[in-house]
Design a protein around this motif. Sequence first.
Motif, PDB file in Angstrom:
ATOM      1  N   LEU A  27       0.825  -1.209   0.000  1.00  0.00           N
ATOM      2  CA  LEU A  27       0.000   0.000   0.000  1.00  0.00           C
ATOM      3  C   LEU A  27       0.860   1.260   0.000  1.00  0.00           C
ATOM      4  CD1 LEU A  27      -2.932  -0.936   2.426  1.00  0.00           C
ATOM      5  CD2 LEU A  27      -2.935  -0.886  -0.088  1.00  0.00           C
ATOM      6  N   VAL A  28       1.990   1.218   0.699  1.00  0.00           N
ATOM      7  CA  VAL A  28       2.907   2.363   0.674  1.00  0.00           C
ATOM      8  C   VAL A  28       3.458   2.538  -0.739  1.00  0.00           C
ATOM      9  CG1 VAL A  28       5.120   3.271   1.495  1.00  0.00           C
ATOM     10  CG2 VAL A  28       3.500   2.291   3.119  1.00  0.00           C
ATOM     11  N   GLY A  29       3.815   1.446  -1.392  1.00  0.00           N
ATOM     12  CA  GLY A  29       4.307   1.516  -2.768  1.00  0.00           C
ATOM     13  C   GLY A  29       3.278   2.102  -3.715  1.00  0.00           C
ATOM     14  N   ARG A  30       2.045   1.671  -3.555  1.00  0.00           N
ATOM     15  CA  ARG A  30       0.969   2.228  -4.395  1.00  0.00           C
ATOM     16  C   ARG A  30       0.778   3.717  -4.138  1.00  0.00           C
ATOM     17  NH1 ARG A  30      -3.899  -2.227  -4.086  1.00  0.00           N
ATOM     18  NH2 ARG A  30      -2.942  -3.763  -5.467  1.00  0.00           N
ATOM     19  N   SER A  31       0.850   4.101  -2.857  1.00  0.00           N
ATOM     20  CA  SER A  31       0.691   5.512  -2.513  1.00  0.00           C
ATOM     21  C   SER A  31       1.852   6.333  -3.084  1.00  0.00           C
ATOM     22  CB  SER A  31       0.605   5.675  -0.994  1.00  0.00           C
ATOM     23  OG  SER A  31       0.302   7.006  -0.654  1.00  0.00           O
ATOM     24  N   ARG A  32       3.048   5.759  -3.077  1.00  0.00           N
ATOM     25  CA  ARG A  32       4.200   6.440  -3.691  1.00  0.00           C
ATOM     26  C   ARG A  32       3.918   6.726  -5.162  1.00  0.00           C
ATOM     27  NH1 ARG A  32       8.919   7.077  -1.368  1.00  0.00           N
ATOM     28  NH2 ARG A  32       9.426   5.955   0.526  1.00  0.00           N
ATOM     29  N   VAL A  37       5.882  10.115  -5.242  1.00  0.00           N
ATOM     30  CA  VAL A  37       6.906  10.292  -4.205  1.00  0.00           C
ATOM     31  C   VAL A  37       7.953   9.207  -4.436  1.00  0.00           C
ATOM     32  CG1 VAL A  37       7.391  10.314  -1.732  1.00  0.00           C
ATOM     33  CG2 VAL A  37       5.201  11.203  -2.580  1.00  0.00           C
ATOM     34  N   MET A  38       9.081   9.590  -4.983  1.00  0.00           N
ATOM     35  CA  MET A  38      10.118   8.625  -5.340  1.00  0.00           C
ATOM     36  C   MET A  38      11.036   8.346  -4.154  1.00  0.00           C
ATOM     37  SD  MET A  38       9.529   7.701  -8.378  1.00  0.00           S
ATOM     38  CE  MET A  38       7.764   7.969  -8.259  1.00  0.00           C
ATOM     39  N   PRO A  39      11.413   7.074  -3.969  1.00  0.00           N
ATOM     40  CA  PRO A  39      12.356   6.729  -2.897  1.00  0.00           C
ATOM     41  C   PRO A  39      13.685   7.435  -3.143  1.00  0.00           C
ATOM     42  CG  PRO A  39      11.358   4.752  -3.830  1.00  0.00           C
ATOM     43  CD  PRO A  39      10.945   5.900  -4.692  1.00  0.00           C
ATOM     44  N   THR A  43       8.563  12.222   2.288  1.00  0.00           N
ATOM     45  CA  THR A  43       7.640  13.340   2.459  1.00  0.00           C
ATOM     46  C   THR A  43       6.888  13.556   1.159  1.00  0.00           C
ATOM     47  OG1 THR A  43       9.341  14.942   1.830  1.00  0.00           O
ATOM     48  CG2 THR A  43       9.078  14.490   4.187  1.00  0.00           C
ATOM     49  N   GLY A  44       5.698  14.050   1.307  1.00  0.00           N
ATOM     50  CA  GLY A  44       4.842  14.301   0.159  1.00  0.00           C
ATOM     51  C   GLY A  44       3.485  14.757   0.640  1.00  0.00           C
ATOM     52  N   PRO A  45       2.457  14.494  -0.126  1.00  0.00           N
ATOM     53  CA  PRO A  45       1.108  14.863   0.290  1.00  0.00           C
ATOM     54  C   PRO A  45       0.741  14.171   1.613  1.00  0.00           C
ATOM     55  CG  PRO A  45       1.130  14.222  -2.027  1.00  0.00           C
ATOM     56  CD  PRO A  45       2.470  13.877  -1.461  1.00  0.00           C
ATOM     57  N   THR A  51       0.043   7.239   5.245  1.00  0.00           N
ATOM     58  CA  THR A  51       0.189   5.836   4.856  1.00  0.00           C
ATOM     59  C   THR A  51       1.577   5.328   5.227  1.00  0.00           C
ATOM     60  OG1 THR A  51      -1.348   6.172   3.015  1.00  0.00           O
ATOM     61  CG2 THR A  51       0.039   4.207   2.924  1.00  0.00           C
ATOM     62  N   PHE A  52       2.586   6.125   4.923  1.00  0.00           N
ATOM     63  CA  PHE A  52       3.965   5.745   5.238  1.00  0.00           C
ATOM     64  C   PHE A  52       4.160   5.604   6.740  1.00  0.00           C
ATOM     65  CE2 PHE A  52       8.382   6.826   6.212  1.00  0.00           C
ATOM     66  CZ  PHE A  52       9.038   5.843   5.479  1.00  0.00           C
TER      67      PHE A  52
END
Length: 149
Positions: A27-32, A37-39, A43-45, A51-52
């Motif tokens: 789910l974190v990957g999908r949210s990225r 939001v690239m690894p 930080t992001g929205p 989620t992170f």
Amino acid sequence: MGAESDTVLLAIVSLLSACQHGYYARLVGRSRMKHKVMPPSVTGPPEFERTFRAQQNCVEFFPIFLVLLWTAGIFFYEEVAAALGLLYILARHLYFKGYVEAAQGRLPGFYLNLISLFLLLALAALGITNALLNKYLDVNILKKVHHVF
């Protein structure tokens, strides 16, 4: 059956919890991807950050949960520890889902999580105390309590 039959429920709950962690990582990957939001950025929205953080909090508590689950299951009663482990998994689900929606939404799951961990801790401590008393003083409190009920 050997010793593995004495811990099969603990193993099942551990695997279910590990699968839950894998799902949260996904789910974190999908949210990225959704929020671009690239690894290694974390930080992001706000939706991504919640989620992170929810996933990271689950990871932070995982070793505590496993130690308490297995200690309570081995030294107290496996069935009771496994049931509390399932409660913990449910609490983690409520926590994660609530946190993703809003920061305040994490609280009901978090409190239920703390209750399940505290109960596992109490059972583990009781079981270890009983094992020590049994080994060094030949006193088995759990057996005596079990006979009463």
